[in-house]
Design an enzyme around this catalytic site. Structure first.
Site, PDB file in Angstrom:
ATOM      1  N   GLU A 384      12.690  10.458  16.614  1.00  0.00           N
ATOM      2  CA  GLU A 384      13.180   9.302  17.364  1.00  0.00           C
ATOM      3  C   GLU A 384      13.147   9.543  18.866  1.00  0.00           C
ATOM      4  O   GLU A 384      12.864   8.625  19.648  1.00  0.00           O
ATOM      5  CB  GLU A 384      14.597   8.935  16.908  1.00  0.00           C
ATOM      6  CG  GLU A 384      14.738   8.680  15.421  1.00  0.00           C
ATOM      7  CD  GLU A 384      13.688   7.731  14.859  1.00  0.00           C
ATOM      8  OE1 GLU A 384      13.260   6.802  15.569  1.00  0.00           O
ATOM      9  OE2 GLU A 384      13.275   7.947  13.707  1.00  0.00           O
ATOM     10  N   HIS A 387       9.784   8.966  20.373  1.00  0.00           N
ATOM     11  CA  HIS A 387       9.492   7.549  20.589  1.00  0.00           C
ATOM     12  C   HIS A 387      10.012   7.032  21.933  1.00  0.00           C
ATOM     13  O   HIS A 387       9.552   5.987  22.400  1.00  0.00           O
ATOM     14  CB  HIS A 387      10.150   6.712  19.488  1.00  0.00           C
ATOM     15  CG  HIS A 387       9.333   6.570  18.251  1.00  0.00           C
ATOM     16  ND1 HIS A 387       8.012   6.189  18.246  1.00  0.00           N
ATOM     17  CD2 HIS A 387       9.676   6.740  16.939  1.00  0.00           C
ATOM     18  CE1 HIS A 387       7.571   6.120  16.997  1.00  0.00           C
ATOM     19  NE2 HIS A 387       8.554   6.458  16.178  1.00  0.00           N
TER      20      HIS A 387
END
Length: 963
Positions: A384, A387
């Site tokens: 995550e 990202h």
């Protein structure tokens, strides 16, 4: 989005709040909402005969044409969003109609690119308050713009605003709406999650917007290329607190309500907007002008009392710092909150500055969490955080390039995790977790390319279906291959240029190739046979991968599209006729080298082998392809494994086994040759080869565990695993201490699981002893977390209702998500059909099993040979219910079809599958559509394989167990 998976990955949501004057007004609006909710099921499109021209005029007849803009899924380019002011007010108590709702106000500011009299803005399941009989108020600065009419297009999820006079190109406008939405428990958009703490049920209002669900929270131009800034305001009551992408800048009181305003976001896509109203607590720091604030949020008991966020906090900042250096770009936001949610549709979601997770992907308790749980946390956090740059700062233009976002993050998550846990050697595990796993899917004729044309991906279900193992794991595999043949420093140079060139903007996948090529052109050390685009497009624009075959007598090397079922028909055309530009690394007599294979066939003198030398191709499985050899080289490799397997690198020992089993399934290698690769395995002590062998043999288990073949297979597996069992029994002092390395701990877990599964008596006694001790009051659980999954399952399988009920009670009591997952999986290990049927019924009762866990619970029953047919009957009987719950948005829904049909290998089972397809055209299959086609293809291949190989397999196992 994180793999949920598996695949899995997530969805975002956005919501909006507005002010209500008094309790009587709230109740009245609640009733209005309930009425409007029902009414809007019908008011989904303009009247077929009329559209309203004004609030006072009569209706004018208008025929609705199929090519009208509101009958298309994609937005026109006439308008470009600039900014949103969004105010949301969630009511975390049921209203008079028994619903949880939120009220919202939103102003969408946009630029008119091309003169138009039509505004299309996404709105889904929102009930809009009327303004002079219209659903919106349009402004040009402070001047109100007259509207001709408004209506909803429910199918395409548009609020359609018709303007009396055309908007002018180059001018800015704002569209103001007020609305009411339901805080449903559907895990999408602005939704409701619940948990119990201190015997009190607590409500959370949270979001999951990816891919097309921001429109469920507020009207917006809900496409990734439609970037804008956002100013979020949340209105809530004490003791709740509010979070959003940015830090709060003002909180004030208005009666019983708190109103928190958040700083304006950078320019970003709607699917990354997030906000949460909860009673969560946090650990970490707020940061300052020079240091990014990092916090871990979750339930008070988990975060404060049990300190389950400590591990995630310890790795988040190092990973964030690593990616700043790796990307050569500062983290763009002042904070990074990581939030553990009790109910979440996938693994995690990369909302900018407010990352959300399933509790199992963020929380870790040393007393009950296993080493696998720990690895899950660090890799998902790394995924995550990756990202935050690749996906958030620079975003794909449309979902057809989803693989670029998710594949890239799925690759560099191993780099980030390696930074946080350098002693784990975790980067090697990508071969098992991603490369080998996705090849099983990509070898089907029903697979699909990494990318596709934009016009092929339109509807929400088509978008959601892209969140599969191809996007995540194949994407990771080919990006890893690209990084390796470029070298990591050169890859990072091009990546930094790409991020700088497109920050706060959108791209298509070929933009990355352009910037990587610029890096190649600026140096001389790395020489490529062709431009990067020409190489990589062969891997991106066509599905599948090649099998590279080498004849060591002639030196001839060939490539061919690898299909698991050689009789399947590939109907998808390829721009390259299924040929690839293949980087081939190899080892001969301990010396490493590499070449490029650019043609269907070539002759390489280096591949001509004499004597006892052996050729090993695709070192460390850097390339995304399988390898086959002539019989002589296969025999030399097998002899080397038998005599001294350590001379073959660990990863390539796993590769030899995995390639052999898959080549045999594809009829390109004799089935007995594949089985021969497992003969040496009893002498190996490494996790990766053993895992490859177990994965290969699991197919035999699925095909034969209901036939006479399984008896001799079971004896063979027992014979092979006992030496490994004795090894770990000794090094762990009779299972009382854990091995030091990550892979050794995984191998220990595999050892117990395999030994107990194949009825090694000492293993069964060990598991029963531990479990029975736990069943004695005061029910102290002294089973090590690493061993719990196996011990629980073994005890339930050997026991009856008493053991099952004991475990069910523990499942209901625990509030630690990772422990709950272990318990829930073990409940599916019972050998009692009536107990398994009870568990299946529980899976659809959210008071017993959380909605997010329903699919995985059914899948766990499928994994039990006794439960497979029960689960198949259950899925067929409840398909409409399952589809309504998960079919349109759940990324893991396709896994259910794949798993429930995994053992299918007969004409009768194929007929059942085809009948299931025919019977359920309505409602359909949603995100499981591709999985259904793949299951039909696999069943045909299984049927043919079993018919052709059953006798040979039976004889091989019978011979292998002879003294």
């Amino acid at each position: 989005m994180g793999k949920g998976f598996y695949v899995s990955k997530l969805v975002l949501a956005v919501g909006i709040i507005f002010t209500v004057a008094a309790v009587s007004t709230i109740i009245a609006l609640a009733v209005v909402y309930s009425q409007e909710r029902a009414k809007n099921n019908d008011v989904a499109k303009p009247p077929e005969e009329t559209t309203t021209t004004s609030s006072t005029s009569t209706s004018t007849a208008t025929t609705v044409q199929s090519n009208d803009p509101w009958n298309k899924y994609r937005l026109p380019t006439t308008l470009k969003p600039i900014h949103y002011d969004v105010e949301l007010q969630p009511y975390l108590e049921k209203n008079a109609a028994g619903l949880y709702v939120f009220h919202g106000k939103s102003s969408a500011f946009f630029l008119c690119n091309t003169a138009t009299d039509l505004i299309l803005i996404h709105s889904n399941k929102l009930n809009h308050t009327k303004f002079n009989n219209f659903d919106a108020k349009l402004m040009e600065g402070t001047k109100e713009v007259a509207l001709k009419g408004t209506f909803f297009q429910k199918d395409k999820q548009f609020l359609v605003v018709q303007v009396a006079e055309s908007l002018q190109a180059g001018k800015e406008y704002s569209l103001y709406t007020e609305f009411i939405g339901e805080l449903a428990d559907d895990l999408a958009g602005f939704y409701r999650s619940e948990y119990v703490e201190d015997n009190v049920t607590k409500i959370i209002a949270t979001t999951q917007m990816q891919a097309p669900d921001a429109r469920k929270a507020f009207p917006c131009f809900d496409e990734p290329a439609m970037k804008a800034t956002f100013s979020i305001t949340l209105k809530y009551k004490k003791p709740y607190k509010a979070m959003s992408n940015m830090q709060d800048i003002e909180t004030k009181t208005e009666g019983d309500w708190m109103i928190t305003k958040f700083d304006k976001t950078p320019k970003m896509s709607t699917y990354l907007v997030a906000f949460i109203v909860s009673e969560f607590e946090s650990i970490g720091n707020d940061g300052n002008d020079t240091v990014t604030g990092v916090k871990i949020w979750g339930r008070k008991k988990a975060i404060v009392d049990e300190k389950q966020g400590e591990y995630a906090l310890s790795v988040t900042k190092p990973i964030l710092d690593f990616f700043e250096k790796y990307y050569r770009t500062p983290y763009p936001l002042p904070k990074s909150d990581q939030v553990a949610l009790p109910d979440f549709s996938a693994g995690a979601m990369e909302n900018w500055g407010l990352v959300t997770y399933r509790e199992t992907a963020l929380l870790f308790d040393e007393n009950v969490s296993s080493i696998g749980n720990k690895e899950r946390v660090v890799t998902v956090v790394a995924h995550e955080l990756a990202h935050q740059w690749f996906g958030n700062l620079v975003t794909i233009r449309w979902w057809n390039d989803l693989w670029l976002n998710e594949g890239f993050a799925s690759y560099v998550e191993y780099l980030g995790a390696d930074e946080a846990e350098p002693d784990w050697n975790i980067k090697d595990l990508i071969v098992l977790n991603d490369v080998h796993r996705v090849m099983a899917v990509d070898a089907l004729a029903s697979s699909h390319p990494l990318t596709s044309k934009e016009e092929e991906v339109n509807s929400p279900s088509e978008i959601s279906a892209l969140f599969d193992s191809i996007a995540y794991s194949k994407g990771a595999s080919v990006i890893r291959m690209l990084s390796e043949f470029l070298t990591e420093p050169l890859f990072v140079n091009g990546l930094a240029s790409y991020l700088k060139g497109f920050e706060y903007d959108n791209t298509v996948y070929s933009d990355l190739w352009t910037h990587l090529q610029m890096a190649v052109d600026n140096q001389t050390a790395v020489q490529l046979p062709l431009p990067i685009k020409d190489i990589m497009d062969t891997w991106v624009l066509q599905m599948g991968f090649p099998v590279v075959k080498i004849d060591t007598a002639t030196g001839i090397v060939t490539q061919k599209h690898f299909l698991l079922d050689p009789d399947s028909v590939v109907t998808r055309p390829s721009p390259f006729d299924y040929k690839w530009i293949v980087p081939i690394s190899f080892q001969i007599s301990g010396k490493n080298d590499h070449i490029w294979l650019q043609k269907e066939s070539d002759t390489v003198d280096k591949f001509k082998i004499t004597g006892n030398d052996w050729l090993l191709v695709n070192l460390n499985v850097i390339g995304y392809y399988r390898v086959n050899y002539d019989d002589n080289n296969w025999n030399r490799l097998l002899n080397q494994l038998q005599s001294d397997h350590k001379l073959v690198p660990v990863i390539n020992r796993a590769q030899i086994i995995d390639d052999a089993f898959n080549l045999a399934r594809a009829k390109q290698l004799g089935i007995t040759k594949a089985l021969d690769t497992t003969k040496y395995i009893s002498a190996d002590r490494e996790y990766m080869p053993w895992q490859a062998a177990l994965s290969g043999l699991s197919y035999f288990t699925q095909m034969f565990d209901r036939t006479e073949v399984f008896g001799s297979m079971k004896k063979y597996m027992k014979k092979q695993v006992i030496p490994l069992f004795e090894h770990f029994k000794n090094v762990t002092s009779n299972w009382t201490i854990r091995p030091l390395s990550l892979t050794d701990q995984y191998c220990e877990i595999n050892t117990l699981s395999t030994a107990c599964s194949y009825d090694v008596e000492e293993c069964l006694e060990f598991a029963s002893k531990l479990f029975n001790a736990w069943m004695v009051p005061p029910f102290t659980n002294n089973i090590h977390p690493n061993l719990r999954t196996n011990v629980y399952c073994t005890a339930v399988a050997q026991g009856g209702e008493e053991e099952w009920n004991f475990l069910w009670d523990r499942f209901q009591e625990t509030d630690i998500a990772q422990e709950a997952d272990k318990l829930r999986a073990a409940l599916a290990c019972s050998k009692e059909p009536w107990i398994l049927n009870r568990l299946l019924e529980y899976s659809l009762d959210s008071t017993k099993i959380r909605r997010q866990d329903a699919v995985s619970t059914i899948s766990s029953v499928v994994n039990n040979p006794i439960g497979q047919s029960l689960a198949w009957d259950f899925v067929r009987a409840n398909w409409k219910t399952l589809y309504s719950m998960f079919g349109e948005s759940s990324f893991s829904f396709g896994n259910l079809i794949e798993r429930v049909s995994r053992r299918f290998s007969t004409d009768f089972e194929l007929e059942q599958l085809m009948q299931f397809k025919n019977d359920n055209q309505n409602p359909g299959f949603g995100t499981a559509s591709q999985a259904l086609e793949q299951s039909i293809e696999k069943t045909k291949a299984n049927r043919n394989w079993v018919n052709e190989n059953k006798a040979a397999v039976k004889k091989w196992f019978e011979d292998a167990i002879l003294p």
